[in-house]
Design a protein around this motif. Sequence first.
Motif, short mmCIF file in Angstrom:
data_model
loop_
_atom_site.label_atom_id
_atom_site.label_comp_id
_atom_site.label_asym_id
_atom_site.label_seq_id
_atom_site.Cartn_x
_atom_site.Cartn_y
_atom_site.Cartn_z
N ARG B 23 39.91 25.09 47.31
CA ARG B 23 38.84 25.06 46.31
C ARG B 23 39.21 24.12 45.17
NH1 ARG B 23 38.53 30.18 44.30
NH2 ARG B 23 38.47 31.78 45.91
N GLY B 24 38.21 23.63 44.51
CA GLY B 24 38.51 22.76 43.37
C GLY B 24 37.29 22.66 42.48
N GLY B 25 37.53 22.48 41.21
CA GLY B 25 36.44 22.45 40.24
C GLY B 25 35.46 21.33 40.47
N ALA B 26 35.97 20.15 40.83
CA ALA B 26 35.09 19.01 41.01
C ALA B 26 34.13 19.28 42.17
CB ALA B 26 35.90 17.75 41.27
N ARG B 27 34.66 19.78 43.24
CA ARG B 27 33.84 20.01 44.42
C ARG B 27 32.77 21.06 44.15
NH1 ARG B 27 37.54 21.22 48.66
NH2 ARG B 27 37.78 19.00 49.12
N ARG B 28 33.18 22.10 43.45
CA ARG B 28 32.22 23.16 43.13
C ARG B 28 31.08 22.61 42.27
NH1 ARG B 28 32.49 28.84 43.64
NH2 ARG B 28 30.29 29.22 43.30
N ALA B 29 31.41 21.78 41.30
CA ALA B 29 30.38 21.23 40.43
C ALA B 29 29.40 20.38 41.23
CB ALA B 29 31.02 20.37 39.33
N VAL B 30 29.90 19.60 42.17
CA VAL B 30 29.01 18.78 43.00
C VAL B 30 28.12 19.66 43.86
CG1 VAL B 30 28.92 17.09 44.86
CG2 VAL B 30 30.54 16.78 43.00
N LEU B 31 28.70 20.67 44.46
CA LEU B 31 27.91 21.56 45.31
C LEU B 31 26.77 22.19 44.51
CD1 LEU B 31 30.65 23.51 47.33
CD2 LEU B 31 28.99 21.89 48.23
N GLU B 32 27.08 22.69 43.33
CA GLU B 32 26.04 23.38 42.57
C GLU B 32 24.96 22.42 42.11
OE1 GLU B 32 28.01 25.98 39.71
OE2 GLU B 32 28.18 27.39 41.40
N GLU B 54 27.44 20.29 33.35
CA GLU B 54 28.54 21.22 33.49
C GLU B 54 29.95 20.63 33.34
OE1 GLU B 54 27.92 23.05 37.29
OE2 GLU B 54 26.18 21.81 37.74
N ARG B 55 30.20 19.53 34.04
CA ARG B 55 31.60 19.11 34.16
C ARG B 55 31.63 17.67 34.61
NH1 ARG B 55 35.92 18.34 37.46
NH2 ARG B 55 37.69 19.76 37.40
N ARG B 56 32.44 16.87 33.98
CA ARG B 56 32.56 15.49 34.37
C ARG B 56 33.39 15.40 35.65
NH1 ARG B 56 35.41 11.57 34.44
NH2 ARG B 56 34.54 9.47 34.30
N VAL B 57 32.97 14.56 36.57
CA VAL B 57 33.72 14.37 37.81
C VAL B 57 33.83 12.87 38.05
CG1 VAL B 57 33.74 14.72 40.31
CG2 VAL B 57 32.92 16.55 38.80
N SER B 58 34.99 12.41 38.43
CA SER B 58 35.16 10.97 38.59
C SER B 58 34.38 10.48 39.81
CB SER B 58 36.64 10.62 38.75
OG SER B 58 37.02 10.71 40.09
N ARG B 59 33.96 9.23 39.71
CA ARG B 59 33.12 8.67 40.75
C ARG B 59 33.81 8.69 42.11
NH1 ARG B 59 30.37 3.08 39.26
NH2 ARG B 59 29.89 4.41 37.46
N ALA B 60 35.10 8.38 42.10
CA ALA B 60 35.83 8.37 43.37
C ALA B 60 35.81 9.75 44.02
CB ALA B 60 37.27 7.92 43.15
N SER B 61 35.95 10.78 43.21
CA SER B 61 35.93 12.14 43.76
C SER B 61 34.55 12.45 44.33
CB SER B 61 36.28 13.16 42.69
OG SER B 61 37.62 12.98 42.29
N ILE B 62 33.51 12.00 43.65
CA ILE B 62 32.17 12.26 44.17
C ILE B 62 32.02 11.63 45.54
CG2 ILE B 62 29.71 11.90 43.78
CD1 ILE B 62 30.31 11.87 40.78
N TYR B 63 32.43 10.39 45.67
CA TYR B 63 32.34 9.75 46.99
C TYR B 63 33.13 10.54 48.03
CZ TYR B 63 30.03 5.47 45.38
OH TYR B 63 29.13 4.57 44.89
N ARG B 64 34.32 10.95 47.66
CA ARG B 64 35.14 11.67 48.65
C ARG B 64 34.51 13.00 49.03
NH1 ARG B 64 40.61 9.23 46.31
NH2 ARG B 64 39.90 10.23 44.42
N ILE B 65 34.01 13.71 48.03
CA ILE B 65 33.43 15.02 48.30
C ILE B 65 32.18 14.87 49.17
CG2 ILE B 65 32.19 16.91 47.19
CD1 ILE B 65 34.20 16.51 44.81
N LEU B 66 31.35 13.90 48.87
CA LEU B 66 30.13 13.71 49.66
C LEU B 66 30.48 13.36 51.10
CD1 LEU B 66 27.95 11.81 47.08
CD2 LEU B 66 27.71 14.18 47.81
N GLU B 67 31.52 12.59 51.27
CA GLU B 67 31.92 12.21 52.63
C GLU B 67 32.36 13.43 53.43
OE1 GLU B 67 34.99 9.18 52.68
OE2 GLU B 67 35.46 9.78 54.75
#
Lengths: 148, 148
Positions: B23-32, B54-67
């Motif tokens: 689990r991780g905060g960035a991923r949870r924020a994207v999911l919600e 809610e929470r700032r997430v870096s662009r690279a993380s967003i790409y990774r999470i979406l993938e």
Amino acid sequence: MARAKHDWVSGAEQALADAGYRRGGARRAVLELLNEQACALSVLEIEDLLRAGERRVSRASIYRILEELERLGAIQRVEIGQSMVRYETIGGSKHHHHHLVCDHCGVLQPFSDPELERTIARLSERVPLVVSDHEVVLHGACADCESR
Amino acid sequence: MARAKHDWVSGAEQALADAGYRRGGARRAVLELLNEQACALSVLEIEDLLRAGERRVSRASIYRILEELERLGAIQRVEIGQSMVRYETIGGSKHHHHHLVCDHCGVLQPFSDPELERTIARLSERVPLVVSDHEVVLHGACADCESR
DNA sequence: GTTCCTGCAAAAGATTTGCAGTGAC
DNA sequence: GTCACTGCAAATCTTTTGCAGGAAC
């Protein structure tokens, strides 16, 4: 069909002339290449094919030429994934069609279906948008990838 | 529907956990965030919305999470022009749908049509491809742009 | 001769990757 | 403590723009 093929090129050149554009070698090379294609090409594919063939054309010019042609309605943009815009001729020897994309090898094939067109035409009347165009993409596995 | 909405998030988290992710905060924020959307978002839109909310997430993380989420089948990519890939949830509170794009202002709306689905299902049998998915985009002018 | 076309190089925008620090288990 | 998650910065890839020389009219 050689006649019809030639006609798309000259039709496009006529439209360009009418719009006040001059003739130029790069533009002609792009027109002829597009005319020979079975399906849509990306800018980078166009660049590679031209480099291998008739005449090298700079990438910037390809982008500019495609933009002009799209504005004149001689070609259309299609977006079928792979994060790259593709372009193909409108009119000429080819008819309105849609695309099949193999998600494994990336191969692109055109298809068309009258029933689909009728369905979309009917649907377009019921939708909160004045529809000017549509695009259908079927994703899946092509015969080659499926058998492997 | 609050129940169904919550279910998509927990379903996706379950799938992630099953696949060995932590689990991780960035991923949870994207999911919600994805879960609250009416229609598909681009990565840059996701970044802006998260930064505002809610929470700032870096662009690279967003790409990774979406993938990751796409690979797990929790979200799907849609390509509707504007040279940007967009993503939206699959399942959850929303049903299978397609998209209307206003070519003037870029507004995106979902629509669905059972007849269209039947036609495509029938068509998929006749085509030289094992179809796994499809995408329909209608382009045109939305009510606002049309009246202007 | 004027104006458009073209190529080159630089810029801009979107996406991916490498690496180091933090956090989950 | 280990390994995954995340952010930052750099790299990559696609597309756009600026500018200067050459070609069309």
